[in-house]
Scaffold this active site. Structure first.
Site, PDB file in Angstrom:
ATOM      1  N   TYR A 139      14.922  75.915 108.207  1.00 33.59           N
ATOM      2  CA  TYR A 139      14.999  75.224 109.495  1.00 33.59           C
ATOM      3  C   TYR A 139      14.174  73.937 109.489  1.00 33.59           C
ATOM      4  O   TYR A 139      14.449  73.024 110.250  1.00 33.59           O
ATOM      5  CB  TYR A 139      14.477  76.123 110.624  1.00 33.59           C
ATOM      6  CG  TYR A 139      15.511  77.050 111.209  1.00 33.59           C
ATOM      7  CD1 TYR A 139      16.238  77.920 110.410  1.00 33.59           C
ATOM      8  CD2 TYR A 139      15.750  77.065 112.578  1.00 33.59           C
ATOM      9  CE1 TYR A 139      17.167  78.783 110.963  1.00 33.59           C
ATOM     10  CE2 TYR A 139      16.676  77.915 113.141  1.00 33.59           C
ATOM     11  CZ  TYR A 139      17.385  78.772 112.326  1.00 33.59           C
ATOM     12  OH  TYR A 139      18.307  79.619 112.884  1.00 33.59           O
ATOM     13  N   LYS A 189      16.445  87.289  99.412  1.00 35.76           N
ATOM     14  CA  LYS A 189      17.579  87.104  98.491  1.00 35.76           C
ATOM     15  C   LYS A 189      16.983  86.746  97.130  1.00 35.76           C
ATOM     16  O   LYS A 189      17.318  85.727  96.504  1.00 35.76           O
ATOM     17  CB  LYS A 189      18.502  85.997  99.038  1.00 35.76           C
ATOM     18  CG  LYS A 189      19.815  85.842  98.306  1.00 35.76           C
ATOM     19  CD  LYS A 189      20.816  86.974  98.534  1.00 35.76           C
ATOM     20  CE  LYS A 189      22.027  86.815  97.626  1.00 35.76           C
ATOM     21  NZ  LYS A 189      22.974  87.943  97.718  1.00 35.76           N
ATOM     22  N   ASP A 222      22.063  90.675 102.044  1.00 37.99           N
ATOM     23  CA  ASP A 222      23.459  91.101 102.227  1.00 37.99           C
ATOM     24  C   ASP A 222      23.526  92.611 102.445  1.00 37.99           C
ATOM     25  O   ASP A 222      24.218  93.107 103.337  1.00 37.99           O
ATOM     26  CB  ASP A 222      24.356  90.647 101.054  1.00 37.99           C
ATOM     27  CG  ASP A 222      23.755  90.894  99.677  1.00 37.99           C
ATOM     28  OD1 ASP A 222      22.572  91.305  99.593  1.00 37.99           O
ATOM     29  OD2 ASP A 222      24.465  90.684  98.671  1.00 37.99           O
ATOM     30  N   ASP A 246      17.261  85.055 111.945  1.00 39.30           N
ATOM     31  CA  ASP A 246      18.164  84.606 113.019  1.00 39.30           C
ATOM     32  C   ASP A 246      19.451  85.411 112.980  1.00 39.30           C
ATOM     33  O   ASP A 246      19.906  85.942 113.993  1.00 39.30           O
ATOM     34  CB  ASP A 246      18.457  83.109 112.840  1.00 39.30           C
ATOM     35  CG  ASP A 246      19.412  82.585 113.901  1.00 39.30           C
ATOM     36  OD1 ASP A 246      19.194  82.895 115.094  1.00 39.30           O
ATOM     37  OD2 ASP A 246      20.385  81.895 113.541  1.00 39.30           O
ATOM     38  N   ASP A 250      20.633  88.906 115.607  1.00 41.16           N
ATOM     39  CA  ASP A 250      21.819  88.962 116.487  1.00 41.16           C
ATOM     40  C   ASP A 250      22.629  90.226 116.183  1.00 41.16           C
ATOM     41  O   ASP A 250      23.125  90.895 117.097  1.00 41.16           O
ATOM     42  CB  ASP A 250      22.732  87.737 116.288  1.00 41.16           C
ATOM     43  CG  ASP A 250      22.484  86.632 117.307  1.00 41.16           C
ATOM     44  OD1 ASP A 250      21.313  86.453 117.709  1.00 41.16           O
ATOM     45  OD2 ASP A 250      23.457  85.955 117.704  1.00 41.16           O
TER      46      ASP A 250
HETATM   47  C1  IPM Z   1      17.602  81.728 118.277  1.00 46.43           C
HETATM   48  C2  IPM Z   1      18.572  80.574 118.294  1.00 46.43           C
HETATM   49  C3  IPM Z   1      17.888  79.319 117.745  1.00 46.43           C
HETATM   50  C4  IPM Z   1      17.508  79.601 116.302  1.00 46.43           C
HETATM   51  C5  IPM Z   1      18.689  78.019 117.825  1.00 46.43           C
HETATM   52  C6  IPM Z   1      19.232  77.756 119.199  1.00 46.43           C
HETATM   53  C7  IPM Z   1      17.855  76.858 117.375  1.00 46.43           C
HETATM   54  O1  IPM Z   1      19.737  80.889 117.602  1.00 46.43           O
HETATM   55  O2  IPM Z   1      16.539  81.634 118.906  1.00 46.43           O
HETATM   56  O3  IPM Z   1      17.902  82.759 117.668  1.00 46.43           O
HETATM   57  O4  IPM Z   1      18.353  79.501 115.403  1.00 46.43           O
HETATM   58  O5  IPM Z   1      16.341  79.939 116.072  1.00 46.43           O
HETATM   59 MN    MN Z   2      19.859  82.994 117.026  1.00 47.34          MN
END
Ligand code: IPM
Ligand code: MN
Ligand code: NAD
Length: 359
Positions: A139, A189, A222, A246, A250
């Site tokens: 990032y 990885k 993975d 990240d 999710d």
């Molecule tokens: C998160 C989001 C952010 C990230 C983006 C919006 C910059 O996806 O907080 O998970 O990738 O960290």
């Molecule tokens: Mn995110």
């Protein structure tokens, strides 16, 4: 106590407003004085200041006790590039606050097991904490950029970690494991990426030197993605870098049925940043149907961090009460099984139940 509220874009303001009113009534009951100040972040800051995260907002954030953030981003600003993007504003405040450890807890309570995309027996017992490195990795790595002529361009981002960056976030993960199930799974990885080889070496060395009472395992990312949906209950603390964290968080969030459930705390600097894991959800913004739970639980994490465990526990009790009563926003509602409520109805129930719990 001074809290800076950056509600941002899309559903950000909808869920942030509910979090602030909940905190207000709970603080009042406890006789705790909280002063909220509001400012812009992301797209709303671009519209107001022509900057997704002006230095003035960073200064305010650094002068407060904690920052509550809704979400940033949306189609309106998607044509912008680089530092002008709403998401860059979020990265800037994380970096400026030095919040290198992002804690994302995923616990699937029995009330939610029904909403999980996994079978009840596969989801039972899921209770993990993802510790995501937040201010380094790909990032922020340099060099990055694009070069060459249009049509024949090259673009590059760099995944870079130093020993110190890995050690400090690994220390957070091991420390949390001691308070929880005593196990850390470090995800990388290392079979391909040289940066992951250093990651694994540093985590292993720190474990040996300071945390040998904690169980440490390593897993390739993975395989981790696969294990998360096959047998999520095997994980206690997952330690991983910025990009992998990240993505995996999710996936982990949706184990409970919706991204609208997962809170986060970004810590490691003098001022913490508390934000739900979800984004601005442009597809449902303005409809009053967003799930406020992730934002409310982020607020609970903030109160824990600010040494107000009773308020944190009350918020969590409020959330559990609403879920146990069968209330669900549209993302989790199942016809004939649960009661569909709006953002504000969900939050109202949580607020009232939290107030009762604080009695
Ligand atoms: C998160 C989001 C952010 C990230 C983006 C919006 C910059 O996806 O907080 O998970 O990738 O960290
Ligand atoms: Mn995110
Ligand atoms: P998103 O998280 O906004 O939405 C993904 C899906 O989950 C959508 O269908 C959305 O409706 C649903 N969802 C998310 N939160 C919900 C909630 N509280 N209640 C009910 N449903 C919910 O991700 P996206 O669509 O990929 O991104 C939209 C925008 O948000 C982009 O601009 C992105 O960069 C940004 N974003 C910001 C953050 C942040 O501010 N921390 C995080 C992720 C994405």
């Amino acid at each position: 106590m001074n809290i800076l509220v950056l509600s941002g874009d899309g559903i950000g303001p909808e869920v942030c407003d509910e979090a602030v009113s909940t905190l207000q009534v709970l603080a009042e009951k406890k006789g705790l004085e909280i002063h909220f100040s509001k400012d812009h972040a992301g797209g709303s800051a671009i519209d107001t200041y022509n900057d997704p995260m002006p230095d003035s907002v960073i200064e305010k954030a650094k002068a407060s006790d904690a920052v509550l953030l809704g979400a940033v981003g949306g189609e309106k600003w998607d044509h912008l590039t680089g530092a002008m993007r709403p998401e860059s504003g979020l990265l800037k405040i994380r970096k400026e606050l030095g919040v290198f450890a992002n804690l994302r807890p995923v616990a699937v309570t029995p009330a939610l097991a029904d909403a999980s995309p996994l079978r009840p027996e596969a989801i039972a017992g899921t209770d993990m904490l993802v510790v995501r490195e937040l201010t380094g990795g790909i990032y922020f790595g340099e060099p990055r950029g694009r070069s060459g002529e249009v049509g024949n361009e090259t673009a590059f981002s760099t995944m870079v970690y130093s020993t110190a960056e890995i050690e400090r976030v690994a220390r957070v993960a091991f420390t949390w494991a001691r308070r929880r199930g005593g196990r850390v799974c470090s995800v990388d990885k290392a079979n391909v990426l040289v940066v992951s080889q250093l990651w694994r070496d540093v985590v292993t060395a720190l474990h040996k030197a300071e945390f040998s009472d904690v169980e440490l395992t390593h897993m390739y990312v993975d395989n981790a993605a696969m294990q998360l949906v096959v047998r999520p209950s095997q994980f206690d603390v997952i330690l991983t870098g910025n990009l992998f964290g990240d993505i995996l968080s999710d996936a982990a969030a949706t184990l409970g049925g919706s991204l609208g459930l997962l809170p986060s705390a970004s810590v490691g600097g003098p001022v913490g940043l508390f934000e739900p894991v979800h984004g601005s959800a442009p597809d449902i913004a303005g409809k009053g149907i967003a799930n406020p739970v992730a934002m409310l639980l982020s607020t609970a994490m903030m109160m824990d961090e600010l040494s107000q465990p009773e308020i944190a526990a009350a918020i969590r009790a409020g959330v559990n009460s609403a879920l146990d009563a069968g209330l669900r926003t549209a993302d989790l509602h199942r016809e004939g099984k649960t009661t569909k409520v709006s953002t504000s109805e969900m939050a109202k129930h949580i607020r009232e139940a939290a107030l009762n719990a604080l009695a």
